[in-house]
Write a protein that holds these residues in place. Sequence first.
Motif, PDB file in Angstrom:
ATOM      1  N   ILE A 133      30.547  46.521   6.141  1.00  0.00           N
ATOM      2  CA  ILE A 133      30.957  45.608   7.131  1.00  0.00           C
ATOM      3  C   ILE A 133      31.676  44.320   6.745  1.00  0.00           C
ATOM      4  O   ILE A 133      31.914  43.935   7.493  1.00  0.00           O
ATOM      5  CB  ILE A 133      29.057  44.496   6.146  1.00  0.00           C
ATOM      6  N   GLY A 134      32.454  44.474   5.964  1.00  0.00           N
ATOM      7  CA  GLY A 134      33.816  44.342   5.452  1.00  0.00           C
ATOM      8  C   GLY A 134      35.321  43.954   5.856  1.00  0.00           C
ATOM      9  O   GLY A 134      36.128  43.713   5.717  1.00  0.00           O
ATOM     10  N   GLY A 135      34.852  45.113   7.304  1.00  0.00           N
ATOM     11  CA  GLY A 135      36.067  45.939   7.985  1.00  0.00           C
ATOM     12  C   GLY A 135      37.297  44.177   8.347  1.00  0.00           C
ATOM     13  O   GLY A 135      38.675  44.623   8.342  1.00  0.00           O
ATOM     14  N   ALA A 136      36.463  43.844   9.028  1.00  0.00           N
ATOM     15  CA  ALA A 136      37.286  42.860  10.128  1.00  0.00           C
ATOM     16  C   ALA A 136      38.091  41.924   8.269  1.00  0.00           C
ATOM     17  O   ALA A 136      39.420  41.897   8.972  1.00  0.00           O
ATOM     18  CB  ALA A 136      36.333  41.367  10.071  1.00  0.00           C
ATOM     19  N   THR A 137      37.300  41.510   6.895  1.00  0.00           N
ATOM     20  CA  THR A 137      38.554  41.161   6.168  1.00  0.00           C
ATOM     21  C   THR A 137      38.841  41.978   5.623  1.00  0.00           C
ATOM     22  O   THR A 137      40.330  41.406   5.824  1.00  0.00           O
ATOM     23  CB  THR A 137      37.666  40.648   5.290  1.00  0.00           C
ATOM     24  N   ILE A 138      39.343  43.450   6.381  1.00  0.00           N
ATOM     25  CA  ILE A 138      40.905  44.496   5.542  1.00  0.00           C
ATOM     26  C   ILE A 138      41.841  44.179   6.615  1.00  0.00           C
ATOM     27  O   ILE A 138      42.863  44.201   6.264  1.00  0.00           O
ATOM     28  CB  ILE A 138      39.633  45.885   5.708  1.00  0.00           C
ATOM     29  N   VAL A 139      41.041  43.939   7.744  1.00  0.00           N
ATOM     30  CA  VAL A 139      42.617  43.909   8.625  1.00  0.00           C
ATOM     31  C   VAL A 139      43.128  43.154   9.184  1.00  0.00           C
ATOM     32  O   VAL A 139      44.133  42.953   8.814  1.00  0.00           O
ATOM     33  CB  VAL A 139      42.023  44.427  10.048  1.00  0.00           C
ATOM     34  N   MET A 140      42.465  41.407   8.522  1.00  0.00           N
ATOM     35  CA  MET A 140      43.155  40.462   8.522  1.00  0.00           C
ATOM     36  C   MET A 140      43.970  40.313   7.457  1.00  0.00           C
ATOM     37  O   MET A 140      44.601  40.130   7.058  1.00  0.00           O
ATOM     38  CB  MET A 140      41.815  39.417   8.483  1.00  0.00           C
ATOM     39  N   ASN A 141      43.460  40.857   6.500  1.00  0.00           N
ATOM     40  CA  ASN A 141      44.071  41.225   5.563  1.00  0.00           C
ATOM     41  C   ASN A 141      45.485  41.598   5.366  1.00  0.00           C
ATOM     42  O   ASN A 141      46.582  41.351   4.656  1.00  0.00           O
ATOM     43  CB  ASN A 141      43.273  41.547   3.580  1.00  0.00           C
ATOM     44  N   ASP A 142      45.159  42.918   5.487  1.00  0.00           N
ATOM     45  CA  ASP A 142      46.198  43.513   5.909  1.00  0.00           C
ATOM     46  C   ASP A 142      47.436  43.525   6.885  1.00  0.00           C
ATOM     47  O   ASP A 142      48.754  43.395   6.818  1.00  0.00           O
ATOM     48  CB  ASP A 142      46.074  45.130   6.309  1.00  0.00           C
ATOM     49  N   TYR A 143      46.619  42.351   7.821  1.00  0.00           N
ATOM     50  CA  TYR A 143      47.670  42.108   9.071  1.00  0.00           C
ATOM     51  C   TYR A 143      47.448  40.749   9.235  1.00  0.00           C
ATOM     52  O   TYR A 143      47.064  40.281  10.625  1.00  0.00           O
ATOM     53  CB  TYR A 143      47.473  42.929  10.244  1.00  0.00           C
ATOM     54  N   PRO A 144      47.622  39.440   8.664  1.00  0.00           N
ATOM     55  CA  PRO A 144      47.546  38.665   8.613  1.00  0.00           C
ATOM     56  C   PRO A 144      48.261  37.316  10.339  1.00  0.00           C
ATOM     57  O   PRO A 144      47.251  36.937  10.047  1.00  0.00           O
ATOM     58  CB  PRO A 144      48.898  37.618   7.335  1.00  0.00           C
ATOM     59  N   TRP A 145      49.348  38.227  10.753  1.00  0.00           N
ATOM     60  CA  TRP A 145      49.403  38.000  11.557  1.00  0.00           C
ATOM     61  C   TRP A 145      48.356  37.311  12.826  1.00  0.00           C
ATOM     62  O   TRP A 145      47.989  36.943  13.615  1.00  0.00           O
ATOM     63  CB  TRP A 145      50.836  38.226  12.724  1.00  0.00           C
ATOM     64  N   LEU A 146      47.368  38.379  12.856  1.00  0.00           N
ATOM     65  CA  LEU A 146      45.664  38.950  13.702  1.00  0.00           C
ATOM     66  C   LEU A 146      45.061  37.244  13.176  1.00  0.00           C
ATOM     67  O   LEU A 146      44.314  37.173  13.929  1.00  0.00           O
ATOM     68  CB  LEU A 146      45.338  39.651  12.933  1.00  0.00           C
ATOM     69  N   LYS A 147      45.101  36.698  11.919  1.00  0.00           N
ATOM     70  CA  LYS A 147      44.338  36.183  11.258  1.00  0.00           C
ATOM     71  C   LYS A 147      44.689  34.490  11.762  1.00  0.00           C
ATOM     72  O   LYS A 147      43.287  34.444  13.351  1.00  0.00           O
ATOM     73  CB  LYS A 147      44.686  35.418   9.954  1.00  0.00           C
ATOM     74  N   TYR A 148      46.102  34.325  12.704  1.00  0.00           N
ATOM     75  CA  TYR A 148      46.497  33.489  13.025  1.00  0.00           C
ATOM     76  C   TYR A 148      45.725  33.364  14.467  1.00  0.00           C
ATOM     77  O   TYR A 148      45.431  32.603  15.069  1.00  0.00           O
ATOM     78  CB  TYR A 148      47.596  32.824  12.505  1.00  0.00           C
ATOM     79  N   ALA A 149      46.320  34.685  14.801  1.00  0.00           N
ATOM     80  CA  ALA A 149      46.205  34.732  16.151  1.00  0.00           C
ATOM     81  C   ALA A 149      44.822  34.984  17.349  1.00  0.00           C
ATOM     82  O   ALA A 149      44.116  33.762  17.503  1.00  0.00           O
ATOM     83  CB  ALA A 149      46.452  36.508  16.967  1.00  0.00           C
ATOM     84  N   LEU A 150      44.075  35.338  16.342  1.00  0.00           N
ATOM     85  CA  LEU A 150      42.118  34.744  16.078  1.00  0.00           C
ATOM     86  C   LEU A 150      42.155  33.850  16.422  1.00  0.00           C
ATOM     87  O   LEU A 150      40.696  33.123  17.602  1.00  0.00           O
ATOM     88  CB  LEU A 150      41.632  36.474  15.979  1.00  0.00           C
ATOM     89  N   ILE A 151      42.510  32.665  15.160  1.00  0.00           N
ATOM     90  CA  ILE A 151      42.288  31.519  15.365  1.00  0.00           C
ATOM     91  C   ILE A 151      42.041  30.654  16.747  1.00  0.00           C
ATOM     92  O   ILE A 151      41.784  30.090  16.526  1.00  0.00           O
ATOM     93  CB  ILE A 151      42.415  31.092  14.141  1.00  0.00           C
ATOM     94  N   ALA A 152      44.045  30.826  16.856  1.00  0.00           N
ATOM     95  CA  ALA A 152      44.069  30.906  18.003  1.00  0.00           C
ATOM     96  C   ALA A 152      43.250  30.455  19.210  1.00  0.00           C
ATOM     97  O   ALA A 152      42.387  30.130  20.502  1.00  0.00           O
ATOM     98  CB  ALA A 152      45.221  30.586  19.121  1.00  0.00           C
ATOM     99  N   ALA A 153      43.243  32.139  19.391  1.00  0.00           N
ATOM    100  CA  ALA A 153      42.265  31.966  21.021  1.00  0.00           C
ATOM    101  C   ALA A 153      40.658  31.374  20.495  1.00  0.00           C
ATOM    102  O   ALA A 153      40.341  30.970  21.383  1.00  0.00           O
ATOM    103  CB  ALA A 153      41.941  34.086  20.618  1.00  0.00           C
ATOM    104  N   LEU A 154      40.134  31.811  19.204  1.00  0.00           N
ATOM    105  CA  LEU A 154      38.791  31.038  19.631  1.00  0.00           C
ATOM    106  C   LEU A 154      38.942  30.001  19.536  1.00  0.00           C
ATOM    107  O   LEU A 154      38.585  29.068  20.418  1.00  0.00           O
ATOM    108  CB  LEU A 154      37.686  30.726  17.778  1.00  0.00           C
ATOM    109  N   GLY A 155      40.326  29.470  19.327  1.00  0.00           N
ATOM    110  CA  GLY A 155      40.579  27.498  19.538  1.00  0.00           C
ATOM    111  C   GLY A 155      40.563  27.235  20.978  1.00  0.00           C
ATOM    112  O   GLY A 155      40.135  26.711  21.320  1.00  0.00           O
TER     113      GLY A 155
END
Length: 181
Positions: free
Chosen positions: A150-172
């Motif tokens: 179930i924690g696959g999204a965390t794995i992706v965000m840990n492996d690709y940190p830039w994706l975390k910031y892109a997701l935060i910007a998109a949600l904002g």
Amino acid sequence: MEFLSELGRMNKRQMLMQGINVGMIITSALMIWKSLILCTGSESPVVVVLSGSMEPGFYRGDILFLYQPKQPAQTGDIIVFNTDGRDIPIVHRIIKVHERASNSSQLDILTKARPGDNNWGDDRSLYPKGQPWLNTGHIMGKVVGFLPHIGGATIVMNDYPWLKYALIAALGMAVLTSKEG
């Protein structure tokens, strides 16, 4: 920049309501997290497995539920621990527990991903230099349950940190541009 024109069309009340909605979501999530901390006694009651060292018991992306038991740690328990200088906690089994002669309430603990899991050696190489044992203060919690993959999204965000910031910007941007029905 369509979202800027959307902001221009919102009146102050709509903008305030959007801000309150975001604040309520964040506050609710924090309240749930703090409640879990109080109920489980663990500083981090839910963790995601980030490595394959515990396979086939736990795989990358499994969500683990932790509890801080009142009884002392025992050989065979699967624990999550963190040592000084490490950013990411480790999930491994306890293979040895020793009571100190000077203080029977103080335990020395040795962990490893035992044979059958994915690592062969003990974890002394993972501990800080000159520290051959863990103590109870290093244990974040004992694993009491898990949800597989179930924690696959965390794995992706840990492996690709830039994706975390892109997701935060998109949600904002989504929150700012959403229209009230």
